[in-house]
Scaffold this active site. Structure first.
Site, mmCIF file in Angstrom:
data_model
loop_
_atom_site.group_PDB
_atom_site.id
_atom_site.type_symbol
_atom_site.label_atom_id
_atom_site.label_comp_id
_atom_site.label_asym_id
_atom_site.label_seq_id
_atom_site.Cartn_x
_atom_site.Cartn_y
_atom_site.Cartn_z
ATOM 1 N N GLU A 117 1.043 -1.222 -0.138
ATOM 2 C CA GLU A 117 -0.047 0.047 -0.003
ATOM 3 C C GLU A 117 0.762 1.367 -0.144
ATOM 4 O O GLU A 117 2.000 1.348 0.722
ATOM 5 C CB GLU A 117 -0.722 0.034 1.155
ATOM 6 C CG GLU A 117 -1.718 -1.262 1.771
ATOM 7 C CD GLU A 117 -2.421 -1.128 2.927
ATOM 8 O OE1 GLU A 117 -2.483 -0.203 3.636
ATOM 9 O OE2 GLU A 117 -3.161 -2.263 3.242
ATOM 10 N N LYS A 119 2.116 4.491 1.446
ATOM 11 C CA LYS A 119 2.366 5.259 2.998
ATOM 12 C C LYS A 119 2.016 6.626 3.010
ATOM 13 O O LYS A 119 2.682 7.247 2.559
ATOM 14 C CB LYS A 119 3.686 4.857 3.504
ATOM 15 C CG LYS A 119 3.676 5.321 5.146
ATOM 16 C CD LYS A 119 4.885 4.992 5.910
ATOM 17 C CE LYS A 119 4.773 5.200 7.321
ATOM 18 N NZ LYS A 119 4.410 6.525 7.787
ATOM 19 N N ASP A 121 1.184 10.381 3.670
ATOM 20 C CA ASP A 121 1.958 11.381 4.665
ATOM 21 C C ASP A 121 0.778 12.248 5.173
ATOM 22 O O ASP A 121 0.339 13.411 4.713
ATOM 23 C CB ASP A 121 2.897 12.053 3.857
ATOM 24 C CG ASP A 121 4.036 12.498 5.099
ATOM 25 O OD1 ASP A 121 3.776 12.238 6.014
ATOM 26 O OD2 ASP A 121 4.489 13.403 4.558
ATOM 27 N N TYR A 229 -7.301 2.031 5.715
ATOM 28 C CA TYR A 229 -6.303 1.090 5.657
ATOM 29 C C TYR A 229 -6.284 -0.228 6.247
ATOM 30 O O TYR A 229 -5.501 -1.049 6.155
ATOM 31 C CB TYR A 229 -4.767 1.310 5.366
ATOM 32 C CG TYR A 229 -4.348 2.430 6.517
ATOM 33 C CD1 TYR A 229 -4.232 1.763 7.604
ATOM 34 C CD2 TYR A 229 -3.918 3.699 6.391
ATOM 35 C CE1 TYR A 229 -3.743 2.606 8.659
ATOM 36 C CE2 TYR A 229 -3.438 4.549 7.201
ATOM 37 C CZ TYR A 229 -3.517 3.990 8.401
ATOM 38 O OH TYR A 229 -2.970 4.753 9.539
ATOM 39 N N LYS A 318 10.483 3.149 3.786
ATOM 40 C CA LYS A 318 10.441 4.554 3.416
ATOM 41 C C LYS A 318 11.173 5.071 2.371
ATOM 42 O O LYS A 318 12.297 4.444 2.127
ATOM 43 C CB LYS A 318 10.715 5.222 4.729
ATOM 44 C CG LYS A 318 10.144 4.975 6.113
ATOM 45 C CD LYS A 318 8.930 5.820 6.042
ATOM 46 C CE LYS A 318 9.073 7.234 6.769
ATOM 47 N NZ LYS A 318 9.076 7.045 8.291
ATOM 48 N N CYS A 412 31.498 40.233 -13.215
ATOM 49 C CA CYS A 412 31.592 38.641 -13.319
ATOM 50 C C CYS A 412 32.365 37.950 -12.493
ATOM 51 O O CYS A 412 33.564 38.456 -12.634
ATOM 52 C CB CYS A 412 31.159 38.452 -14.974
ATOM 53 S SG CYS A 412 31.526 36.917 -15.337
ATOM 54 N N CYS A 415 35.040 36.482 -15.530
ATOM 55 C CA CYS A 415 35.652 37.373 -16.433
ATOM 56 C C CYS A 415 36.069 38.899 -16.063
ATOM 57 O O CYS A 415 36.477 39.649 -16.533
ATOM 58 C CB CYS A 415 35.529 37.509 -17.934
ATOM 59 S SG CYS A 415 33.803 38.399 -18.102
ATOM 60 N N CYS A 430 26.311 38.609 -16.917
ATOM 61 C CA CYS A 430 27.568 38.997 -17.470
ATOM 62 C C CYS A 430 27.578 39.726 -18.942
ATOM 63 O O CYS A 430 26.986 39.330 -19.670
ATOM 64 C CB CYS A 430 28.732 37.945 -17.379
ATOM 65 S SG CYS A 430 30.071 38.374 -18.146
ATOM 66 N N CYS A 436 33.934 36.550 -22.058
ATOM 67 C CA CYS A 436 34.037 35.869 -20.709
ATOM 68 C C CYS A 436 34.069 34.369 -21.180
ATOM 69 O O CYS A 436 33.290 33.834 -22.099
ATOM 70 C CB CYS A 436 32.444 35.982 -20.031
ATOM 71 S SG CYS A 436 32.149 35.121 -18.741
HETATM 72 S S1 IVH Z 1 -1.024 0.561 8.897
HETATM 73 C C1 IVH Z 1 -0.850 -1.601 12.752
HETATM 74 N N1 IVH Z 1 -1.065 1.494 6.383
HETATM 75 O O1 IVH Z 1 1.918 5.258 9.206
HETATM 76 C C2 IVH Z 1 -0.676 -0.761 11.359
HETATM 77 N N2 IVH Z 1 -0.494 2.954 8.220
HETATM 78 O O2 IVH Z 1 4.288 4.973 10.583
HETATM 79 C C3 IVH Z 1 -1.021 0.494 11.564
HETATM 80 N N3 IVH Z 1 0.037 5.187 7.489
HETATM 81 O O3 IVH Z 1 0.477 5.656 12.339
HETATM 82 C C4 IVH Z 1 -0.895 1.091 10.335
HETATM 83 N N4 IVH Z 1 -0.637 4.778 5.411
HETATM 84 O O4 IVH Z 1 -0.831 7.023 10.395
HETATM 85 C C5 IVH Z 1 -0.870 1.850 7.885
HETATM 86 N N5 IVH Z 1 -1.262 2.221 4.476
HETATM 87 C C6 IVH Z 1 -1.069 2.395 5.635
HETATM 88 C C7 IVH Z 1 -0.609 3.450 6.082
HETATM 89 C C8 IVH Z 1 -0.255 3.916 7.400
HETATM 90 C C9 IVH Z 1 0.025 5.581 6.238
HETATM 91 C C10 IVH Z 1 0.802 5.805 8.844
HETATM 92 C C11 IVH Z 1 -0.246 5.684 9.887
HETATM 93 C C12 IVH Z 1 0.675 5.227 10.883
HETATM 94 C C13 IVH Z 1 1.936 5.460 10.569
HETATM 95 C C14 IVH Z 1 2.942 4.444 10.955
#
Ligand code: IVH
Length: 677
Positions: A117, A119, A121, A229, A318, A412, A415, A430, A436
């Site tokens: 999945e 991640k 932010d 998620y 990450k 410059c 030169c 310049c 130059c």
């Molecule tokens: S699963 C027990 N899935 O990342 C598992 N977390 O660094 C719980 N996050 O606190 C998290 N995308 O806020 C999961 N696809 C994803 C996520 C995700 C972002 C965040 C979430 C968590 C943090 C952990």
């Protein structure tokens, strides 16, 4: 309508709106138009207004409600909200996968089924649905207790206040991430900036700030989004046996789930997903800071359990951080091949975006001013994807006492020629274009090119070679080349060397316009060079003209004039020109009729449409001979427009600008009766 039919209609409208919400927001596949949706919505609103006793909190009309809070209530999570372990490279990922194999006593060779999945932010959120109705939304907080942000979360349009269908458990906890898409983030920041308010540093902060607004009316105006998620607590009901199926189930109930999620096999599958997301990352409409891998089989998840505060069955992979804090040690100016001076920050080296960065471009002086950057400042350096690292912003609150403002050098750094910065232009340059060394290679290629001095055989590649071998350093060195050292060059030979010398010799007899064009003055292309030659007659006249005089030449505006004056003001350039002439470069001057700056001087005339008795080109020449400037487009500077048959947009524009308009007859009369004195 009886009470029960009203209730029935209201129920049906709510069901329909929920269904269409899911089609629109979750499936991205609407069945009805926005207008039709609005109609249903308004109908429901009307009925609810007439029967307020029938309003329920899960009605689609009740997203934004309630008064501003004085603070958020603490809530204890039914099950702690954990975080994730991290890996940063393939080796660590392999180790993670190996630990699972060992713990589950699986054969090392067997591939585990994972769900991969993005991640996101943003901020983790826990959503409690009781009997399918959203009852409470809470932030993660310290994992044990968070804050009740239900009022605000309800304003997120993609989130159902009531789940679709009826096969949900009595109590269902869903976990997900609240975030702000980039576009929304930029819009919010722009709005805040125009209101003179503090802007957010990144989408994550904007999402957090918006979620923690005490007034839900304000949160409702913020473009928050959510993806679910995971499933938390489930009571009185069953859920599918794999994570993948659970996500599919959530989606069926109308909950938003990212469609970037995939099932993958083994570490290899995980890694391929990571690489693919890394490539997609910059094009996504929201920020992600990595990917998450989860064991798909929930029985295996249970068997693996948790260690300290993170599950053993999931890991975050990450991306290297794209932003880091560092300090500006010095600022230097680099000179590009067009003479542009680019300020470059020398940084205390930092690891960002996967590489060590010790320089970052500051673009130009405007940018420095806008970001208020000084030597000694703490700054955030950003390196996204393959782009050049840049200073995103200054940490003003951490500014040390002895910072030094950045000043544009007056000469410059390569030169020592003068640096020009024309009003209204961000870039400083310049002016030693011919001299130059940063620019000279390009200058030579241009000078020798077909439309300039037309030195046959002296192409870009050969210029590179001659330059690399030290045979030419400046343009005038072209005319000092000798056959012998040329013949000694690889792939040259005696014959080609002699041919080249002959071509160089031939180029000495040229025209004034070719020579002017060949000098490579900024903004002076072939047609301007020609205009200079014809109207001023000689190089001496061009070199002596000031900006006002230059602007009497047709189609020469203030910027071209300024570049021209700056070019000849530079002694280094004048010196090279002198050498060229001493080495034999010559041309015939033009005769200039001084009375040309005559009767119609100062007039800016536009000819448009077709004329029957006059040839347009000829009319133009005659007007110019009378000192007028004939321009091809209408602007506020235009003093008169002569319109023939079928004149179109130029005529319309002249009308809108209130510029005097006359016909061919009038033009003829003008040409007949006007004489230069
Ligand atoms: S699963 C027990 N899935 O990342 C598992 N977390 O660094 C719980 N996050 O606190 C998290 N995308 O806020 C999961 N696809 C994803 C996520 C995700 C972002 C965040 C979430 C968590 C943090 C952990």
């Amino acid at each position: 309508m009886t009470d029960s039919t009203i209730q029935h209609t209201i129920n049906q409208l709510r069901e329909a709106l929920r269904y269409h919400n899911q089609r629109y927001y979750v499936l991205d596949d609407p069945e009805i138009s926005d207008a039709e949706y609005d109609q249903l919505f308004q109908k429901l609103q009307r009925l609810e207004q007439e029967h307020p006793e029938l309003i329920t909190t899960d009605s689609p009309t009740q997203r934004v409600g309630g008064a501003a809070l004085s603070g958020f209530t603490e809530v204890r999570h039914l099950r702690p909200m954990l975080s994730l372990g991290n890996v940063f490279n393939e080796e660590e990922l392999l180790a993670f996968d190996k630990r699972i194999h060992e713990r589950l006593k699986l054969e090392a060779k067997s591939d585990l089924a994972y769900v991969a999945e993005p991640k996101l932010d943003g901020l983790a959120i826990s959503l409690l649905y009781r009997e399918g109705v959203l009852e409470r939304a809470a932030t993660r907080g310290d994992g044990e207790t968070g804050e009740d942000v239900t009022q605000n979360v309800r304003t997120i349009k993609t989130l159902p206040l009531k789940l679709l269908g009826n096969d949900w458990p009595k109590l269902l906890e869903v976990r997900g991430e609240i975030f702000m898409p980039r576009k929304g983030f930029e819009a919010i920041n722009q709005k805040l900036a125009t209101q003179g308010q503090k802007t957010f540093a990144n989408p994550r902060n904007a999402a957090a700030g918006s979620l923690r607004q005490l007034d839900p009316q304000l949160t409702a105006q913020r473009p928050l989004a959510i993806y679910c998620y995971a499933v938390g607590i489930v009571e009185e009901g069953t859920m599918p046996a794999t994570h993948w199926q659970q996500l599919a189930q959530l989606k069926e109930w109308g909950l938003p789930v990212s469609d970037l999620i995939e099932q993958v096999q083994g570490v290899q599958g995980c890694h391929a997903y990571f690489a693919a997301m890394g490539k997609k990352r910059d094009q996504l409409p929201f920020d992600i800071d990595g990917v998450v891998y989860k064991i798909n089989d929930l029985n295996l998840q249970e068997a693996l359990g948790f260690v300290s505060r993170a599950p053993r069955w999931a890991i975050a992979h990450k991306f290297p951080a794209q932003e880091q804090v560092t300090t500006i040690v010095e600022v230097e100016f680099q000179v590009g091949r067009t003479g542009a001076l680019t300020p470059v920050a020398r940084l205390e080296p930092v690891f960002v975006g996967g590489v060590t960065v010790s320089n970052a471009t500051l673009h130009n002086m405007d940018e420095i001013e806008r970001k208020d950057i000084r030597v000694g400042d703490f700054v955030i350096v950003r390196r996204a994807g393959d782009v050049i690292p840049e200073v995103a912003r200054v940490l003003i609150e951490r500014r040390p006492q002895n910072t030094r403002p950045i000043e544009l050098p007056t000469v410059c750094p390569v030169c020592q020629s003068h640096v020009e910065r024309i009003e209204g232009e961000a870039v400083a340059r310049c002016t030693g274009g011919l001299y130059c060394t940063a620019q000279v290679k390009e200058a030579i290629k241009h000078f020798a090119s077909r439309r300039a001095l037309n030195i046959e055989g002296l192409g870009d590649k050969l210029v590179e070679l001659l330059f690399a071998k030290g045979l030419i350093k400046h343009i005038d060195d072209i005319y000092r080349l000798e056959a012998e050292p040329l013949a000694a060059l690889e792939r040259m030979g005696k014959k080609s060397a002699e041919n080249l010398i002959a071509a160089i010799d031939k180029s000495k007899q040229t025209t004034l316009e070719r020579f002017i064009y060949g000098l490579g003055i900024r903004e002076v292309g072939e047609s301007t060079a020609k205009a200079y030659a014809k109207h001023l007659g000689s190089l001496e006249a061009l070199m002596a003209a000031d900006e006002t005089a230059l602007q009497t030449v047709p189609d020469v505006g203030p910027i071209v004039a300024a570049h021209t004056v700056q070019f000849f003001a530079e002694a280094h350039n004048r010196e090279i020109i002198q050498h060229l002439r001493q080495l034999g470069v010559s041309w015939n001057d033009y005769e200039v009729h001084t009375e040309v700056l005559g009767a119609l001087a100062g007039q800016v005339i536009v000819l448009t449409g077709s004329f029957s008795r006059l040839n347009r080109e000829e009319a133009k020449e005659r007007l110019e001979a009378l000192g007028a400037k004939v321009s091809s487009s209408v602007s506020a500077k235009t003093t008169r427009v002569f319109a023939g048959e079928k004149a179109g947009s130029k005529l319309a524009k002249a009308e809108s600008l209130n510029i005097p308009i006359a016909d061919e007859e009038a033009l003829l009369a003008l040409l007949e009766t006007t004489k230069n004195t």
